[in-house]
Design an enzyme around this catalytic site. Structure first.
Site, PDB file in Angstrom:
ATOM      1  N   ASP A   1       0.888  -1.289   0.037  1.00  0.00           N
ATOM      2  CA  ASP A   1       0.108  -0.130   0.160  1.00  0.00           C
ATOM      3  C   ASP A   1       0.936   1.169  -0.044  1.00  0.00           C
ATOM      4  O   ASP A   1       0.317   2.086  -0.206  1.00  0.00           O
ATOM      5  CB  ASP A   1      -0.897  -0.018   1.062  1.00  0.00           C
ATOM      6  CG  ASP A   1      -1.711  -1.124   1.266  1.00  0.00           C
ATOM      7  OD1 ASP A   1      -2.389  -1.749   0.161  1.00  0.00           O
ATOM      8  OD2 ASP A   1      -2.145  -1.850   2.384  1.00  0.00           O
TER       9      ASP A   1
ATOM     10  N   MET B   1      -6.310  -2.503  -4.396  1.00  0.00           N
ATOM     11  CA  MET B   1      -6.052  -2.672  -2.778  1.00  0.00           C
ATOM     12  C   MET B   1      -5.415  -1.212  -2.371  1.00  0.00           C
ATOM     13  O   MET B   1      -5.177  -0.215  -3.216  1.00  0.00           O
ATOM     14  CB  MET B   1      -4.889  -3.621  -2.477  1.00  0.00           C
ATOM     15  CG  MET B   1      -5.602  -5.211  -2.478  1.00  0.00           C
ATOM     16  SD  MET B   1      -4.502  -6.404  -2.033  1.00  0.00           S
ATOM     17  CE  MET B   1      -5.653  -7.790  -1.753  1.00  0.00           C
TER      18      MET B   1
ATOM     19  N   ARG C   1     -17.865  -1.223 -23.300  1.00  0.00           N
ATOM     20  CA  ARG C   1     -18.351  -1.269 -22.008  1.00  0.00           C
ATOM     21  C   ARG C   1     -17.612  -0.537 -21.015  1.00  0.00           C
ATOM     22  O   ARG C   1     -16.473   0.082 -21.177  1.00  0.00           O
ATOM     23  CB  ARG C   1     -17.804  -2.988 -21.382  1.00  0.00           C
ATOM     24  CG  ARG C   1     -18.882  -3.885 -21.774  1.00  0.00           C
ATOM     25  CD  ARG C   1     -18.376  -5.286 -20.968  1.00  0.00           C
ATOM     26  NE  ARG C   1     -19.413  -6.321 -21.628  1.00  0.00           N
ATOM     27  CZ  ARG C   1     -19.062  -7.617 -21.673  1.00  0.00           C
ATOM     28  NH1 ARG C   1     -17.797  -8.006 -21.959  1.00  0.00           N
ATOM     29  NH2 ARG C   1     -19.981  -8.307 -22.203  1.00  0.00           N
TER      30      ARG C   1
END
Length: 365
Positions: free
Chosen positions: A141, A183, A176
């Site tokens: 992170d 994360m 689409r």
């Protein structure tokens, strides 16, 4: 002869084995013995779970993902869930037992590799129990404030970027909207870096609460440029304006303090589908971001962390963490290292660049 023990705690990250490699090789250069504790502190609870590490044992592990020692994010020794003889789960403080084994086995230093949770535990052992500890920061992170980078982050961003590259072709083929959840917990570093590099139309991060109407407006505006598809990157901790808390898969598990974030990607996809009428799909990359061989950057950074940790052990700089302070490694007190999480600055050059190339963050800017 000095003996040290190394543990890897929390979620796994590419580069853990490179740290183990560097610590083992560096220790042997000094004539020290080194042991690895399986699954966090399990080896210090049960010495049968200790592994003697040698240069021969670690010779080929550097490019491997994961950790040869195993890891856990439910192993806080100060509050360990243990099943008693009646089959009931009790939460026990096993820290004194760990300290007895640590001293009995003759260790002079513990190198604790982990994120903020693991480093907080290491700091408690140092201050409350007198364990000589050195921390090595690890998290994909990149949210530890005291170090410029953590290993595992570069690999996670590369994985997410590669996924976005592949999604462009399938999104374009079917007109689409593809919503990709990545994360990052309460920080948007992975989403920001991968989103910019992967050509996202929208990036949603925890630091900027988003308005879903603004997101849908951006997606509809794509058609004015003959672009009938869109890529939306959402950090797992992102929140819509008015949301009191991030979307969670479920509440915290026994032995784990934090809630399991996840589900915001599907929430965003569902609202885009309803508000625009466009064919919208969501994808959660999840633990793909933790796997695989570490990139060259992460591998080298992990090796530098491991070598610096052993140098700090030699100098007896305990209750400190190794930190990257370009171009060098620095020793930072663990108390300082765990006091805050690093957030994306909303006026940073990187975020301003993203806005200038047309990326929407779901706000009015």
């Amino acid at each position: 002869m000095k003996k040290i023990v190394i543990s890897t705690g929390g979620g796994d990250a590419p580069g853990l084995n490179a740290v183990i490699y560097a610590v083992t090789k560096s220790a042997y250069q000094r004539g020290w013995e080194i042991y690895g504790s399986k699954s966090g502190y399990r080896g210090l609870l049960d010495p049968d779970e200790l592994i003697r590490l040698t240069p021969e044992k670690v010779e080929d592990i550097m490019p491997l993902g994961g950790t040869i020692l195993g890891s856990t994010n439910k192993g806080n020794p100060f509050a360990m869930p243990v099943e008693n003889l009646a089959g009931e789960i009790q939460t026990l403080d096993l820290s004194d037992r760990i300290m007895r084994n640590f001293r009995r086995l003759g260790f002079f230093c513990h190198i604790a590799v982990g994120g903020d949770g693991s480093l907080e535990i290491a700091h408690r052992f140092a201050t409350e129990k007198g364990m000589p500890v050195i921390g090595v920061p690890k998290t994909i992170d990149n949210d530890l404030e005291a170090t410029q980078r953590t290993f595992g982050f570069d690999t996670a961003v590369s994985t997410a970027t590669e996924a976005l590259d592949k999604l462009h072709s399938t999104a374009k083929s079917h007109d689409r909207v593809m919503v990709v959840e990545v994360m990052g917990r309460d920080s948007g570093w992975i989403a920001l870096n991968a989103g910019i590099s992967g050509g996202a139309d929208v990036i949603l991060i925890p630091e900027i609460p988003f308005d879903i109407d603004v997101v849908c407006r951006k997606i509809n505006d794509n058609e004015l440029r003959d672009k009938n598809y869109a890529i939306v990157v959402v950090a797992e901790g992102a929140k819509a304006q008015g949301m009191k808390k991030a979307v969670c898969k479920k509440s915290s598990e026994l032995g784990r303090d934090s809630e399991l974030l996840g589900g915001i990607g599907e929430w965003v996809a569902e609202h885009i589908r309803k508000l625009t009428g466009k064919d919208t799909r969501s994808l959660t990359l999840g633990h793909l971001q933790r796997g695989g061989s570490p990139t060259t950057f992460d591998r080298l950074l992990a090796l530098r962390f491991g070598g610096a940790a052993v140098r700090m052990a030699e100098l007896e700089l305990f209750d400190h963490m190794v930190a990257l302070k370009t171009p060098d490694m620095a020793a930072i007190p663990l108390a300082e290292a765990v006091k805050g999480r690093k957030k994306v600055e909303v006026n940073s050059d990187k975020l301003l660049t993203a806005r200038e190339i047309g990326i929407c963050f779901g706000d009015s800017n």
